[in-house]
Write a protein that holds these residues in place. Structure first.
Motif, mmCIF file in Angstrom:
data_model
loop_
_atom_site.group_PDB
_atom_site.id
_atom_site.type_symbol
_atom_site.label_atom_id
_atom_site.label_comp_id
_atom_site.label_asym_id
_atom_site.label_seq_id
_atom_site.Cartn_x
_atom_site.Cartn_y
_atom_site.Cartn_z
ATOM 1 N N ALA A 15 12.054 6.967 12.030
ATOM 2 C CA ALA A 15 11.508 7.631 13.172
ATOM 3 C C ALA A 15 10.633 8.886 12.746
ATOM 4 O O ALA A 15 9.828 8.970 13.610
ATOM 5 N N ASP A 16 11.105 9.648 12.020
ATOM 6 C CA ASP A 16 10.402 10.659 11.445
ATOM 7 C C ASP A 16 9.187 10.515 10.691
ATOM 8 O O ASP A 16 8.320 11.638 10.371
ATOM 9 N N ALA A 17 9.135 9.371 10.034
ATOM 10 C CA ALA A 17 8.099 9.100 8.962
ATOM 11 C C ALA A 17 6.781 9.126 9.367
ATOM 12 O O ALA A 17 6.622 8.483 10.654
ATOM 13 N N GLU A 18 5.741 9.546 8.795
ATOM 14 C CA GLU A 18 4.354 9.481 9.192
ATOM 15 C C GLU A 18 3.492 8.972 8.102
ATOM 16 O O GLU A 18 3.114 9.872 7.393
ATOM 17 N N PRO A 19 3.681 7.625 7.815
ATOM 18 C CA PRO A 19 2.958 6.932 6.490
ATOM 19 C C PRO A 19 1.478 7.228 6.556
ATOM 20 O O PRO A 19 0.811 7.236 7.673
ATOM 21 N N GLU A 20 0.974 7.436 5.616
ATOM 22 C CA GLU A 20 -0.270 7.327 5.336
ATOM 23 C C GLU A 20 -1.167 6.096 5.344
ATOM 24 O O GLU A 20 -2.045 5.746 5.869
ATOM 25 N N THR A 21 -0.280 4.902 5.089
ATOM 26 C CA THR A 21 -0.646 3.531 5.098
ATOM 27 C C THR A 21 0.409 2.698 5.738
ATOM 28 O O THR A 21 0.352 2.829 7.072
ATOM 29 N N VAL A 22 1.367 1.904 5.132
ATOM 30 C CA VAL A 22 2.541 1.186 5.736
ATOM 31 C C VAL A 22 3.499 1.484 4.921
ATOM 32 O O VAL A 22 3.605 1.392 3.640
ATOM 33 N N ALA A 23 4.698 2.113 5.421
ATOM 34 C CA ALA A 23 5.997 2.309 5.052
ATOM 35 C C ALA A 23 6.866 0.926 5.095
ATOM 36 O O ALA A 23 6.921 0.727 6.289
ATOM 37 N N VAL A 24 7.525 0.873 4.071
ATOM 38 C CA VAL A 24 8.413 -0.425 4.238
ATOM 39 C C VAL A 24 9.831 0.132 3.782
ATOM 40 O O VAL A 24 9.965 0.675 2.539
ATOM 41 N N TRP A 25 10.820 -0.224 4.501
ATOM 42 C CA TRP A 25 12.232 0.279 4.208
ATOM 43 C C TRP A 25 12.900 -1.348 3.941
ATOM 44 O O TRP A 25 12.917 -2.170 4.693
ATOM 45 N N TYR A 26 13.744 -1.208 2.944
ATOM 46 C CA TYR A 26 14.615 -2.236 2.623
ATOM 47 C C TYR A 26 15.999 -2.189 3.130
ATOM 48 O O TYR A 26 16.704 -1.192 2.959
ATOM 49 N N LEU A 27 16.478 -3.076 4.005
ATOM 50 C CA LEU A 27 17.811 -2.644 4.946
ATOM 51 C C LEU A 27 19.120 -3.537 4.242
ATOM 52 O O LEU A 27 20.077 -3.504 4.774
ATOM 53 N N GLY A 28 18.601 -4.283 3.108
ATOM 54 C CA GLY A 28 19.816 -5.052 2.447
ATOM 55 C C GLY A 28 19.631 -6.486 3.041
ATOM 56 O O GLY A 28 19.009 -6.640 4.035
ATOM 57 N N CYS A 29 20.326 -7.451 2.459
ATOM 58 C CA CYS A 29 20.063 -8.743 2.848
ATOM 59 C C CYS A 29 18.707 -9.225 2.741
ATOM 60 O O CYS A 29 18.080 -9.080 1.841
ATOM 61 N N ASN A 30 18.064 -9.607 3.862
ATOM 62 C CA ASN A 30 16.901 -9.964 4.031
ATOM 63 C C ASN A 30 16.088 -8.946 4.876
ATOM 64 O O ASN A 30 14.950 -9.466 5.322
ATOM 65 N N GLY A 31 16.549 -8.027 5.640
ATOM 66 C CA GLY A 31 16.032 -7.001 6.450
ATOM 67 C C GLY A 31 15.181 -6.116 5.786
ATOM 68 O O GLY A 31 15.240 -5.531 4.975
ATOM 69 N N LYS A 35 6.320 0.451 9.000
ATOM 70 C CA LYS A 35 6.050 1.399 9.999
ATOM 71 C C LYS A 35 4.661 1.680 9.484
ATOM 72 O O LYS A 35 4.382 2.061 8.367
ATOM 73 N N GLY A 36 3.674 1.441 10.338
ATOM 74 C CA GLY A 36 2.004 1.650 9.974
ATOM 75 C C GLY A 36 1.603 3.149 10.150
ATOM 76 O O GLY A 36 2.551 3.787 10.974
ATOM 77 N N CYS A 37 0.659 3.650 9.981
ATOM 78 C CA CYS A 37 0.142 5.028 9.944
ATOM 79 C C CYS A 37 -0.173 5.301 11.318
ATOM 80 O O CYS A 37 -0.032 6.555 11.706
ATOM 81 N N ALA A 38 -0.209 4.416 12.189
ATOM 82 C CA ALA A 38 -0.147 4.768 13.817
ATOM 83 C C ALA A 38 0.930 4.824 14.654
ATOM 84 O O ALA A 38 1.097 4.855 15.801
ATOM 85 N N ILE A 139 0.501 -7.224 16.993
ATOM 86 C CA ILE A 139 1.502 -6.289 17.432
ATOM 87 C C ILE A 139 1.194 -4.742 16.929
ATOM 88 O O ILE A 139 1.094 -4.460 15.672
ATOM 89 N N GLY A 140 0.495 -3.968 17.776
ATOM 90 C CA GLY A 140 -0.007 -2.862 17.543
ATOM 91 C C GLY A 140 -0.958 -2.902 16.387
ATOM 92 O O GLY A 140 -2.085 -3.610 16.629
ATOM 93 N N GLU A 141 -0.741 -2.007 15.294
ATOM 94 C CA GLU A 141 -1.843 -2.148 14.440
ATOM 95 C C GLU A 141 -1.679 -3.121 13.223
ATOM 96 O O GLU A 141 -2.408 -3.229 12.455
#
Length: 277
Positions: A15-31, A35-38, A139-141
């Motif tokens: 929620a707090d991230a403000e990526p300059e491009t696209v941030a990708v988090w790994y949730l474990g398993c295949n999740g 989150k895009g810059c917009a 979906i959005g950007e």
């Protein structure tokens, strides 16, 4: 329902991230979460269940409580297996955020007819959106193409090509190598590719509970074959951390990719890690 081992720090970080491009988090398993810059936030196959011990035993922490998720524009499912379509993991995200759930028909059947998300979690029927190979959703950007993959253990699996001004990501669900991947590799310039990887183990049969030889994910050679055909710049192995008896060491893939032109780089991430396009 399982409780988060990590409190709220991961959904807070997203929620707090403000990526300059696209941030990708790994949730474990295949999740994964994108989150895009917009600010557009897309979740794919988030799963926080504990499996079905002693058949499937979760080997990694539960990284978040779905009710703590504040940001989601969409949740995507790749296929109908329980660690990809799971009401306790995904329905609370939809109920809290109003996000749309994009999934193929057999995955939606689980949500509607087997787990009754609209009755148990207050999900609206209007939040379900069926997708199939060849579809494109905005979906959005992000522009997301639904593509054919090869997972003989699933009844209707799909993959997603996620396009953004910053780059293109491929998420193949639990796919194995496919004859179609060479064409997809030529059609898309894939910066980051996600493929399931695991070992072969003896897992109790669902009915008899007797241990049987089980192979659910690509092995070392198969994952490199798929990544090579798809012409990934960066390969991220997933699913290797999840189930007891099927875990694997993704660092061994350095030796397997070394002589191939693609993928150009192997990127090993652990649950909770963030990478950027």
């Amino acid at each position: 329902m399982s409780e988060s081992d990590w409190g709220t720090w991961l959904p807070d970080a997203i929620a707090d991230a403000e990526p300059e491009t696209v941030a990708v988090w790994y949730l474990g398993c295949n999740g994964f979460v994108f989150k895009g810059c917009a600010g557009t936030t897309v979740w794919i196959d988030p799963y926080v269940g504990l499996g079905d011990p002693p058949r499937t035993v979760r080997m990694i922490p539960v990284p978040f409580d779905p009710e703590d998720v504040e940001e989601a524009d969409a949740v995507l499912a790749t296929h109908e297996h329980t660690d990809h379509v799971h009401g306790p993991s995904q329905a609370p995200i939809l109920a809290t955020t109003g996000a749309t759930y994009y999934a193929p028909d057999d995955s939606l059947a689980v949500a509607r007819d087997e787990e009754f998300w609209t009755e148990h979690w207050g999900v609206e029927e209007s939040q379900f959106a069926e997708v199939s190979e060849g579809d494109t959703v905005e979906i959005g950007e992000f522009e997301i193409d639904v593509v054919e993959v090869f997972d003989p253990d699933a009844t209707h699996p799909v993959g997603y090509v996620i396009e953004h001004d910053a780059g293109t990501v491929f998420h193949g669900g639990d796919t194995k190598p496919s004859d179609d991947f060479s064409q997809l590799g030529q059609e898309y310039d894939i910066d980051l590719g996600i493929l399931a990887f695991g070992s072969v183990g003896r897992i109790p049969d669902k009915e008899t509970r007797e241990p049987v030889r089980t192979k659910w994910y690509s092995d070392e050679n198969e994952i490199v074959e798929a990544a090579s055909d798809l012409q990934f710049d960066r390969l991220v192995p997933s699913h290797w951390d999840m189930w007891k008896g099927l875990t694997a060491d993704p660092t061994v893939l350095h030796d397997h990719v070394r002589s191939f032109e693609y993928p150009r780089r192997l990127e090993v991430v652990e649950i909770g890690d963030r990478i950027d396009l």
